[in-house]
Design a protein around this motif. Structure first.
Motif: not given
Length: 130
Positions: A36-58
């Motif tokens: 997408s425009v925010m992730r031009p190359h896409g991204h695949r992540r496991p649970l630890a990164e999902i939770l880390g991404g949620a924290e960054q989003g907050r």
């Protein structure tokens, strides 16, 4: 309402409120974001990164909302069409703090043991103005 749809709606509400998303994901969970425009190359992540991404989003997002338009259910799978709106709390690359974001999303889920095992999404962003 189906148990999977209920889980997803509770998850979206938790994200909107800046809450913990870990109760919604299976320990083996994986998230796939297609390009997408925010992730031009896409991204695949496991649970630890999902939770880390949620924290960054907050920290990066001042407010956000999910308007669920359609939910299609098929056993242990769900397809969701939604509109996500957010306002940035901080500068994100070329985007100034306070920038409004809108994405129209097709999200697909697989469940295991009543939790999200896999989430894949196609995020179509409206034009960005930073």
């Amino acid at each position: 309402m189906d148990e999977h749809e209920s889980l997803l709606r509770k998850m979206y509400a938790a994200i909107e409120a800046g809450g913990d998303v870990s109760p919604f994901f299976h320990p083996e969970a994986e998230q796939i974001e297609y390009p997408s425009v925010m992730r031009p190359h896409g991204h695949r992540r496991p649970l630890a990164e999902i939770l880390g991404g949620a924290e960054q989003g907050r920290r990066a997002i001042a407010s956000q909302s999910y308007e669920v338009r359609t939910v299609l259910l098929d056993g242990e799978r769900a397809a969701v069409q939604l509109t996500w709106q957010a306002t940035t709390a901080v500068e994100l690359g070329d985007l100034a703090a306070g920038t409004a974001l809108t994405a129209h999303v097709g999200a697909f889920y697989e469940f295991k043991d009543g939790l999200v095992l896999q989430q894949s999404s196609y995020d179509c962003y409206e034009p960005l103005h930073g």
